[in-house]
Motif scaffolding. Structure first.
Motif, PDB file in Angstrom:
ATOM      1  N   TYR A 197      66.227  16.925 -33.146  1.00 44.62           N
ATOM      2  CA  TYR A 197      66.090  16.643 -31.710  1.00 44.62           C
ATOM      3  C   TYR A 197      65.116  15.500 -31.485  1.00 44.62           C
ATOM      4  O   TYR A 197      64.077  15.435 -32.142  1.00 44.62           O
ATOM      5  N   PRO A 198      65.461  14.586 -30.533  1.00 41.44           N
ATOM      6  CA  PRO A 198      66.732  14.467 -29.792  1.00 41.44           C
ATOM      7  C   PRO A 198      67.831  13.854 -30.670  1.00 41.44           C
ATOM      8  O   PRO A 198      67.541  13.214 -31.680  1.00 41.44           O
ATOM      9  N   ALA A 199      69.068  14.035 -30.259  1.00 41.73           N
ATOM     10  CA  ALA A 199      70.196  13.643 -31.102  1.00 41.73           C
ATOM     11  C   ALA A 199      70.207  12.163 -31.432  1.00 41.73           C
ATOM     12  O   ALA A 199      70.537  11.762 -32.553  1.00 41.73           O
ATOM     13  N   PRO A 209      66.253  11.611 -33.739  1.00 48.15           N
ATOM     14  CA  PRO A 209      65.467  12.842 -33.845  1.00 48.15           C
ATOM     15  C   PRO A 209      64.084  12.617 -34.452  1.00 48.15           C
ATOM     16  O   PRO A 209      63.921  11.861 -35.407  1.00 48.15           O
ATOM     17  N   ASN A 210      63.080  13.294 -33.867  1.00 49.20           N
ATOM     18  CA  ASN A 210      61.718  13.207 -34.376  1.00 49.20           C
ATOM     19  C   ASN A 210      61.092  14.583 -34.591  1.00 49.20           C
ATOM     20  O   ASN A 210      59.913  14.688 -34.898  1.00 49.20           O
ATOM     21  N   GLN A 211      61.894  15.638 -34.404  1.00 46.77           N
ATOM     22  CA  GLN A 211      61.392  16.991 -34.652  1.00 46.77           C
ATOM     23  C   GLN A 211      62.538  17.924 -34.998  1.00 46.77           C
ATOM     24  O   GLN A 211      63.704  17.640 -34.688  1.00 46.77           O
ATOM     25  N   GLN A 212      62.200  19.018 -35.655  1.00 41.49           N
ATOM     26  CA  GLN A 212      63.186  20.059 -35.944  1.00 41.49           C
ATOM     27  C   GLN A 212      62.820  21.307 -35.162  1.00 41.49           C
ATOM     28  O   GLN A 212      61.802  21.943 -35.422  1.00 41.49           O
ATOM     29  N   ILE A 213      63.666  21.646 -34.184  1.00 42.01           N
ATOM     30  CA  ILE A 213      63.477  22.886 -33.435  1.00 42.01           C
ATOM     31  C   ILE A 213      64.670  23.829 -33.625  1.00 42.01           C
ATOM     32  O   ILE A 213      64.648  24.963 -33.159  1.00 42.01           O
ATOM     33  N   ASP A 214      65.691  23.330 -34.317  1.00 44.10           N
ATOM     34  CA  ASP A 214      66.881  24.129 -34.638  1.00 44.10           C
ATOM     35  C   ASP A 214      66.780  24.541 -36.107  1.00 44.10           C
ATOM     36  O   ASP A 214      66.451  23.717 -36.966  1.00 44.10           O
ATOM     37  N   HIS A 215      67.103  25.804 -36.401  1.00 43.33           N
ATOM     38  CA  HIS A 215      66.795  26.318 -37.736  1.00 43.33           C
ATOM     39  C   HIS A 215      67.895  27.222 -38.281  1.00 43.33           C
ATOM     40  O   HIS A 215      68.601  27.908 -37.525  1.00 43.33           O
ATOM     41  N   GLU A 268      72.752  19.352 -43.670  1.00 38.46           N
ATOM     42  CA  GLU A 268      72.826  18.090 -42.939  1.00 38.46           C
ATOM     43  C   GLU A 268      72.630  18.330 -41.449  1.00 38.46           C
ATOM     44  O   GLU A 268      72.973  19.383 -40.924  1.00 38.46           O
ATOM     45  N   ALA A 269      72.033  17.332 -40.794  1.00 37.97           N
ATOM     46  CA  ALA A 269      71.893  17.327 -39.341  1.00 37.97           C
ATOM     47  C   ALA A 269      72.934  16.359 -38.807  1.00 37.97           C
ATOM     48  O   ALA A 269      72.865  15.155 -39.088  1.00 37.97           O
ATOM     49  N   ASP A 313      72.377  16.932 -26.675  1.00 37.32           N
ATOM     50  CA  ASP A 313      71.165  16.177 -26.994  1.00 37.32           C
ATOM     51  C   ASP A 313      70.504  16.687 -28.273  1.00 37.32           C
ATOM     52  O   ASP A 313      69.425  16.226 -28.645  1.00 37.32           O
ATOM     53  N   HIS A 314      71.128  17.648 -28.948  1.00 37.17           N
ATOM     54  CA  HIS A 314      70.699  18.121 -30.261  1.00 37.17           C
ATOM     55  C   HIS A 314      71.720  17.698 -31.318  1.00 37.17           C
ATOM     56  O   HIS A 314      72.914  17.547 -31.018  1.00 37.17           O
ATOM     57  N   ARG A 315      71.256  17.549 -32.540  1.00 37.03           N
ATOM     58  CA  ARG A 315      72.168  17.479 -33.671  1.00 37.03           C
ATOM     59  C   ARG A 315      72.448  18.890 -34.170  1.00 37.03           C
ATOM     60  O   ARG A 315      71.573  19.764 -34.106  1.00 37.03           O
TER      61      ARG A 315
END
Length: 258
Positions: free
Chosen positions: A211-213, A216-222, A235-236, A243-245
């Motif tokens: 995030y953002p797609a 991206p500069n952060q991982q909030i999806d796990h 892979e992302a 707006d997420h990968r």
């Protein structure tokens, strides 16, 4: 088996916020996973052409098993209230969904309370904080019969409020504490991998920025794993909507605990 978590943003294209159902179908087909956890899922909402996004994803995957679980019922800006699970099947709602190509032996729902009071939040471009009300959250737990054996799969979307989403995550982990087999916990947790693994005691199956797609500069999806599980080829994936990968990974269930 290959699994993924994807915050779909109601099937919207973030550049202009319009819902693109064709692009949404293409995104799900392109992922080509066996088990898909989705967040920010609309059901019979005007803004998404009254579509059943869970059913569309299941059809695109060729998946016979799917479950939408509402966190909120009604429509945004109108009758937007916490879901109880007792709503009519065709009621307008918003929540999460889990879709599986493999049989599901059982489902259960875990409801996660929001912060009970309005809280001050700072937003970009605003000088003073604003009082906002948190949303109720929900998780869905499925006992999936994969070709390699049974695995407990959990999908959730936690609060954006840091000090509260940790409480929600601990509550969810306590609910699955008695699941002794392999566990996959997927979703938009609104926290980074170090905190997510520390709070759950689980292992990150893949660490990639989501995030953002667009950059991206952060991982909030796990995709977090517990028990006799090994992960490969994560892979992302940037897709036509959201707006997420999407975060995808191959999962191997082992014969003996790792």
């Amino acid at each position: 088996m290959r699994v993924a978590t994807f915050n779909i943003l109601n099937g919207r294209v973030p550049t202009d916020q319009h819902v693109d159902l064709v692009g949404f179908r293409e995104a799900i087909r392109r992922l080509d996973v066996d088990v898909l956890a989705m967040q920010e899922v609309d059901h019979n909402q005007h803004r998404s052409d009254h579509a059943d996004l869970t059913a569309i994803a299941a059809e695109a995957m060729g998946a016979p098993e799917h479950r939408f679980v509402a966190a909120l019922s009604g429509s945004p800006g109108a009758t937007w209230i916490a879901s109880t699970g007792e709503e009519q099947p065709d009621a307008a709602a918003y929540g999460i969904a889990l879709v599986s190509r493999f049989p599901v032996r059982g489902w259960r729902v875990v409801r996660l309370a929001p912060v009970p009071v309005r809280i001050p939040m700072r937003f970009s471009g605003r000088r003073l904080p604003e009082l906002v009300r948190d949303e109720p959250r929900v998780a869905v737990v499925a006992d999936v019969e994969s070709p390699d054996g049974e695995v407990t799969v959990v999908n959730t979307h936690l609060s954006f409020i840091d000090w509260w989403n940790g409480r929600q995550l601990r509550r969810l982990v306590a609910d699955i504490a008695d699941d002794t087999g392999p566990v996959l916990l997927m979703g938009d947790l609104n926290m980074g991998p170090e905190r997510a693994t520390r709070l759950t005691g689980m292992t990150s199956g893949v660490q990639l920025l989501t995030y953002p797609a667009a950059g991206p500069n952060q991982q909030i999806d796990h995709v977090l794993v517990r028990g006799s599980v090994r992960t490969h080829r994560g892979e992302a994936v940037a897709l036509p909507v959201s707006d997420h990968r999407a975060l995808a990974v191959d999962v191997e269930l082992l014969q003996h605990p790792v």
